[in-house]
Design a protein around this motif. Structure first.
Motif, PDB file in Angstrom:
ATOM      1  N   GLU A   1     -12.184 -66.151  10.203  1.00  0.00           N
ATOM      2  CA  GLU A   1     -11.359 -66.022  11.378  1.00  0.00           C
ATOM      3  C   GLU A   1     -11.583 -64.700  12.055  1.00  0.00           C
ATOM      4  OE1 GLU A   1      -7.276 -67.294  10.481  1.00  0.00           O
ATOM      5  OE2 GLU A   1      -8.216 -68.258   8.786  1.00  0.00           O
ATOM      6  N   MET A   2     -12.303 -63.689  11.136  1.00  0.00           N
ATOM      7  CA  MET A   2     -12.605 -62.231  11.483  1.00  0.00           C
ATOM      8  C   MET A   2     -13.593 -61.689  11.099  1.00  0.00           C
ATOM      9  SD  MET A   2      -9.830 -59.065  10.678  1.00  0.00           S
ATOM     10  CE  MET A   2      -8.338 -59.860  11.187  1.00  0.00           C
ATOM     11  N   THR A   3     -14.404 -61.037  12.020  1.00  0.00           N
ATOM     12  CA  THR A   3     -15.787 -60.515  11.924  1.00  0.00           C
ATOM     13  C   THR A   3     -15.639 -59.089  12.258  1.00  0.00           C
ATOM     14  OG1 THR A   3     -17.006 -60.848  13.870  1.00  0.00           O
ATOM     15  CG2 THR A   3     -16.744 -62.707  12.051  1.00  0.00           C
ATOM     16  N   PRO A   4     -16.859 -58.236  12.166  1.00  0.00           N
ATOM     17  CA  PRO A   4     -16.766 -56.827  13.129  1.00  0.00           C
ATOM     18  C   PRO A   4     -16.925 -57.012  14.410  1.00  0.00           C
ATOM     19  CG  PRO A   4     -18.072 -56.927  10.909  1.00  0.00           C
ATOM     20  CD  PRO A   4     -17.787 -58.396  11.298  1.00  0.00           C
ATOM     21  N   ASN A   5     -17.092 -58.275  14.942  1.00  0.00           N
ATOM     22  CA  ASN A   5     -17.110 -58.173  16.466  1.00  0.00           C
ATOM     23  C   ASN A   5     -16.142 -58.922  17.201  1.00  0.00           C
ATOM     24  OD1 ASN A   5     -19.333 -56.243  16.668  1.00  0.00           O
ATOM     25  ND2 ASN A   5     -20.814 -57.867  15.908  1.00  0.00           N
ATOM     26  N   ILE A   6     -15.653 -60.046  16.589  1.00  0.00           N
ATOM     27  CA  ILE A   6     -15.037 -61.252  17.043  1.00  0.00           C
ATOM     28  C   ILE A   6     -13.750 -61.542  15.907  1.00  0.00           C
ATOM     29  CG2 ILE A   6     -14.834 -63.465  18.103  1.00  0.00           C
ATOM     30  CD1 ILE A   6     -17.813 -63.359  18.411  1.00  0.00           C
ATOM     31  N   LEU A   7     -12.496 -61.843  16.491  1.00  0.00           N
ATOM     32  CA  LEU A   7     -11.585 -62.501  15.654  1.00  0.00           C
ATOM     33  C   LEU A   7     -10.766 -63.739  16.434  1.00  0.00           C
ATOM     34  CD1 LEU A   7      -8.411 -61.498  16.540  1.00  0.00           C
ATOM     35  CD2 LEU A   7      -9.442 -59.310  15.750  1.00  0.00           C
ATOM     36  N   ASN A   8     -10.060 -64.487  15.781  1.00  0.00           N
ATOM     37  CA  ASN A   8      -9.454 -65.385  16.210  1.00  0.00           C
ATOM     38  C   ASN A   8      -7.959 -65.490  15.447  1.00  0.00           C
ATOM     39  OD1 ASN A   8      -9.975 -68.865  15.879  1.00  0.00           O
ATOM     40  ND2 ASN A   8      -8.590 -67.981  17.311  1.00  0.00           N
ATOM     41  N   ILE A   9      -6.991 -65.462  16.213  1.00  0.00           N
ATOM     42  CA  ILE A   9      -5.591 -65.342  15.827  1.00  0.00           C
ATOM     43  C   ILE A   9      -5.038 -66.814  16.037  1.00  0.00           C
ATOM     44  CG2 ILE A   9      -3.253 -64.570  15.839  1.00  0.00           C
ATOM     45  CD1 ILE A   9      -4.348 -61.814  16.135  1.00  0.00           C
ATOM     46  N   GLN A  10      -4.699 -67.432  15.225  1.00  0.00           N
ATOM     47  CA  GLN A  10      -4.035 -68.782  15.107  1.00  0.00           C
ATOM     48  C   GLN A  10      -2.487 -68.547  14.660  1.00  0.00           C
ATOM     49  OE1 GLN A  10      -7.036 -71.013  13.037  1.00  0.00           O
ATOM     50  NE2 GLN A  10      -7.297 -72.158  14.806  1.00  0.00           N
ATOM     51  N   TRP A  11      -1.498 -68.588  15.619  1.00  0.00           N
ATOM     52  CA  TRP A  11      -0.381 -68.091  15.173  1.00  0.00           C
ATOM     53  C   TRP A  11       0.452 -68.702  14.136  1.00  0.00           C
ATOM     54  CZ3 TRP A  11       0.082 -63.393  17.442  1.00  0.00           C
ATOM     55  CH2 TRP A  11      -0.488 -63.106  18.428  1.00  0.00           C
ATOM     56  N   GLU A  12      -0.165 -70.040  13.952  1.00  0.00           N
ATOM     57  CA  GLU A  12       0.688 -70.646  12.947  1.00  0.00           C
ATOM     58  C   GLU A  12       0.164 -70.452  11.369  1.00  0.00           C
ATOM     59  OE1 GLU A  12      -2.843 -73.004  13.700  1.00  0.00           O
ATOM     60  OE2 GLU A  12      -1.434 -71.962  14.810  1.00  0.00           O
ATOM     61  N   LYS A  13      -1.056 -69.591  11.277  1.00  0.00           N
ATOM     62  CA  LYS A  13      -1.314 -69.062  10.237  1.00  0.00           C
ATOM     63  C   LYS A  13      -0.797 -67.696   9.880  1.00  0.00           C
ATOM     64  CE  LYS A  13      -5.804 -71.597  10.287  1.00  0.00           C
ATOM     65  NZ  LYS A  13      -7.219 -71.723  10.278  1.00  0.00           N
ATOM     66  N   VAL A  14      -0.104 -67.016  10.808  1.00  0.00           N
ATOM     67  CA  VAL A  14       0.658 -65.996  10.506  1.00  0.00           C
ATOM     68  C   VAL A  14       1.971 -65.732  10.870  1.00  0.00           C
ATOM     69  CG1 VAL A  14      -1.609 -64.685  10.973  1.00  0.00           C
ATOM     70  CG2 VAL A  14      -0.209 -65.173  12.838  1.00  0.00           C
ATOM     71  N   SER A  15       2.567 -66.846  10.588  1.00  0.00           N
ATOM     72  CA  SER A  15       4.194 -66.913  10.810  1.00  0.00           C
ATOM     73  C   SER A  15       4.860 -68.125   9.989  1.00  0.00           C
ATOM     74  CB  SER A  15       4.509 -67.322  12.419  1.00  0.00           C
ATOM     75  OG  SER A  15       3.673 -68.451  12.537  1.00  0.00           O
ATOM     76  N   PHE A  16       6.089 -67.576   9.615  1.00  0.00           N
ATOM     77  CA  PHE A  16       7.173 -68.628   9.043  1.00  0.00           C
ATOM     78  C   PHE A  16       8.058 -68.673  10.191  1.00  0.00           C
ATOM     79  CE2 PHE A  16       5.534 -66.654   5.452  1.00  0.00           C
ATOM     80  CZ  PHE A  16       5.591 -67.259   4.340  1.00  0.00           C
ATOM     81  N   TYR A  17       8.988 -69.931  10.005  1.00  0.00           N
ATOM     82  CA  TYR A  17       9.798 -70.464  10.921  1.00  0.00           C
ATOM     83  C   TYR A  17      11.003 -70.893  10.360  1.00  0.00           C
ATOM     84  CZ  TYR A  17       8.252 -75.321  10.902  1.00  0.00           C
ATOM     85  OH  TYR A  17       7.774 -76.602  10.518  1.00  0.00           O
TER      86      TYR A  17
END
Length: 642
Positions: free
Chosen positions: A153-169
């Motif tokens: 999901e993350m490289t030195p040139n591109i990244l992708n944030i998918q919010w469900e993977k970085v959050s609790f609810y």
């Protein structure tokens, strides 16, 4: 009457009286330990306050997302936080809980004890002290640093944030009632794209306006060092991120094909369910591959040379048409049993042959209509799909509808014998079902109507609405009957729910074509082999072979299968010469019409052996051949809407 021994009769009587059974003297027999479900059920009420989520995504070397989440407290006492488990678009319980590490909960600067639920490991319980107004959650999402660990999901040139993977609810609420405000910290100089509205930006710190949690989850971000944005009209944009700046070199004609896609979609569906739409496209062989749908955006990846090697073949260029079609089919309109009030209530996938099958259909049709793919390539792609599913061994025992369970059963793990087990066939065999539907509508209405009319009536409802409208099987049938009265329920049940010896291929003859096999591959076939880095012998030997002679798939009950070959085998030599794709093709040609077998030297693990393949029918590649000179329903289907 059968006589029972006295001890057996005693066991039966004990069981009927509720007494524990003992299998034999001196053997302990445990009883189950009951557990209480302490996770609150979701309620359709607002959660008090706004949750603030900050994601530090600057560690592009190690792929670590640092997360700080500040959650208002509804009340003191027990509180349960959930990590999303059933992910939209994945149709399965695939939330990467194992990637979450370094968890801490604090209130007023003091650490709170936490415990993971012993039954549902996606749930975390804490006790909120009196007087606490908010708690702070800190953790890391440790994304994959190699493809064998999961999607990168993350490289030195591109990244992708998918919010469900970085959050609790918080548990106990519908996700549409939970308001969240997200902030991302990006590397210096990087650009970002998402369908969220920007509230402020200060250098690499980007804050977005508060939205319901379900909208946040449905609004991922791409960001990168090398970026190009193109306006496609109708409030739709193409956001291109690349491993290197040279891959951003799209020609005006290529961009126009993407504009044509947007135009053809709007003419087809008649309305849109977004205020703006963002194509997120990564041209990369470093970031993990993706094709994922959202109401106002889509996550897409392609080879780095998507634009710069456009002339080398169109395989895979249906992706953007597929994912953007999902804005109407899957995101706005969704099977009623697939929709859930939060991301930890199980999904049911029974209507994926509509959700994904018809989207697969429109992905190719719209690619032809827009010019993203040559019409001949689309016909050849459909021929390949038709041939594969018509000869698929697994259809002998498993109906199409049962494959809608595969996202839950298998979760896209590798299979030993895919052609026998079947996989997520609701995509491409579902596509064939909808080709049959189009042909039947044209027949019933003498060409006056088509599946275009169904699409507008079913997906184009409620102009401008950006919510979600669910449907059932009966709703599909009712809409079809409104287009062309017929016994559509039986028509669909026969193709979806029944075990059928052959694939739904009525559309081929009805469209003025027939399925034939030739000894030379089409341009589309060659581009698909190149994209997948394989030699595809599915319709001749019954296998596919990767680089270095590595066997990728073996068809059930094919000549290689009967000779004992499996995936994972390596072909070292063919007819006494070192393996190459060209040597394999030549061996198949040489054996055609003879009694001489194809001789292989294969390696499986540390073991070598010689194998003789008794196959003599030559190379076979499916294609659609035009029959007659009258009007063609298939050609009409693939033609642009004026």
């Amino acid at each position: 009457m059968r006589r029972f021994p006295l001890f057996a009769l005693a066991l039966v009587l004990a069981a009927s009286a509720g007494a524990p059974l003992v299998a034999q003297v001196g053997q302990a027999v445990p009883q189950p330990l009951p557990y209480a479900d302490t996770i609150p059920a979701p309620r359709d009420i607002p959660y008090p306050g706004t949750i603030r989520l900050e994601v530090n995504a600057t560690d592009t070397t190690r792929g670590i997302f640092q997360v700080t989440e500040t959650i208002p407290v509804a009340q003191a006492g027990p509180m349960t936080l959930l990590y999303p488990k059933w992910l939209p678009g994945n149709h399965s319980p695939s939330g990467p809980i194992a990637s979450v590490a370094g968890i801490s909960f604090t209130a007023n600067g003091r650490a709170l004890n936490w415990r993971r639920d012993p039954v549902d490991v996606y749930a975390f319980h804490i006790d909120v002290p009196q007087g606490v107004r908010e708690i702070v959650v800190r953790f890391q999402h440790l994304s994959a640093v190699a493809s064998g660990q999961g999607r990168v999901e993350m490289t030195p040139n591109i990244l992708n944030i998918q919010w469900e993977k970085v959050s609790f609810y918080p548990a106990g609420y519908f996700t549409r009632g939970i308001t969240m405000q997200a902030t991302a910290l990006l590397p210096d100089g990087w650009q970002a794209a998402t369908s969220l509205d920007v509230a402020s930006r200060d250098g690499g710190r980007v804050s977005y306006r508060p939205v319901p949690y379900e909208t946040l989850v449905d609004s991922p971000m791409f960001a990168g060092r090398y970026y190009r944005r193109e306006d496609l009209g109708h409030n739709v944009a193409l956001n291109i991120f690349a491993d290197a700046p040279r891959y951003l070199a799209a020609t005006p004609e290529q961009i126009q094909a993407h504009r044509n896609l947007v135009e053809q979609e709007l003419r087809l569906f008649g309305t849109q369910h977004f205020n703006r739409y963002e194509f997120l496209l990564a041209l990369t062989d470093e970031l993990g591959g993706i094709g994922l749908e959202h109401l106002r955006s889509s996550e897409n990846s392609a080879k780095p040379a998507y634009f710069t090697e456009w002339a080398q073949g169109s395989a895979g260029r249906d992706l953007l048409a597929h994912e953007s079609t999902h804005s109407w089919n899957g995101k706005y309109r969704r099977g009623a049993d697939l929709w859930t009030p939060n991301y930890n209530v199980p999904m049911r996938d029974s209507l994926l042959w509509v959700y994904e099958g018809q989207t697969q259909f429109w992905g190719y049709v719209l690619s032809a209509r827009s010019g993203l793919m040559p019409v001949q390539d689309v016909r050849d792609a459909l021929a390949q799909t038709a041939a594969y599913y018509d000869t698929l061994p697994g259809r002998q025992w498993r109906p199409l509808v049962d494959t809608t369970n595969d996202p839950i059963i298998n979760q896209r793990r590798p299979q030993s014998w895919t052609s026998w087990q079947r996989s997520e066939d609701y995509y491409s065999e579902g596509q064939l079902v909808w080709l049959d539907v189009d042909a039947k509508i044209r027949e019933l209405t003498h060409g006056a109507r088509s599946i275009n009319d169904f699409a507008r009536a079913f997906f184009g409802i409620n102009p401008g609405d950006q919510g979600l409208a669910t449907y059932t099987f009966d709703d599909v049938v009712t809409t079809l009957n409104g287009v062309a009265p017929f016994d559509w329920a039986t028509f669909l049940h026969d193709r979806v729910d029944a075990v059928r010896p052959h694939a739904p291929l009525d559309w081929i003859a009805a469209g003025g074509y027939r399925l034939v096999y030739r000894d030379t591959p089409s341009d589309y076939w060659k581009s698909r082999e190149q994209a997948r880095k394989i030699l595809d012998l599915t319709f001749s030997l019954g296998m596919t072979i990767g680089e270095g002679g590595a066997v990728r798939t073996v068809s059930w009950d094919s000549p290689p299968f009967n000779a004992g070959l499996t995936n994972g085998t390596t072909i070292v030599a063919v007819n006494g010469d070192a393996y190459s794709h060209d040597n394999m093709r030549e061996a198949i040609r040489a054996a055609q019409g003879t009694r001489t077998p194809i001789r292989l030297l294969v390696k499986q693990g540390d073991h070598y052996r010689e194998v003789s393949i008794d196959y003599h029918d030559g190379l076979r590649y499916p294609t659609l051949e035009r029959v007659g000179t009258g009007p063609s329903g298939l050609d009409a289907l693939l033609s642009p809407i004026d």
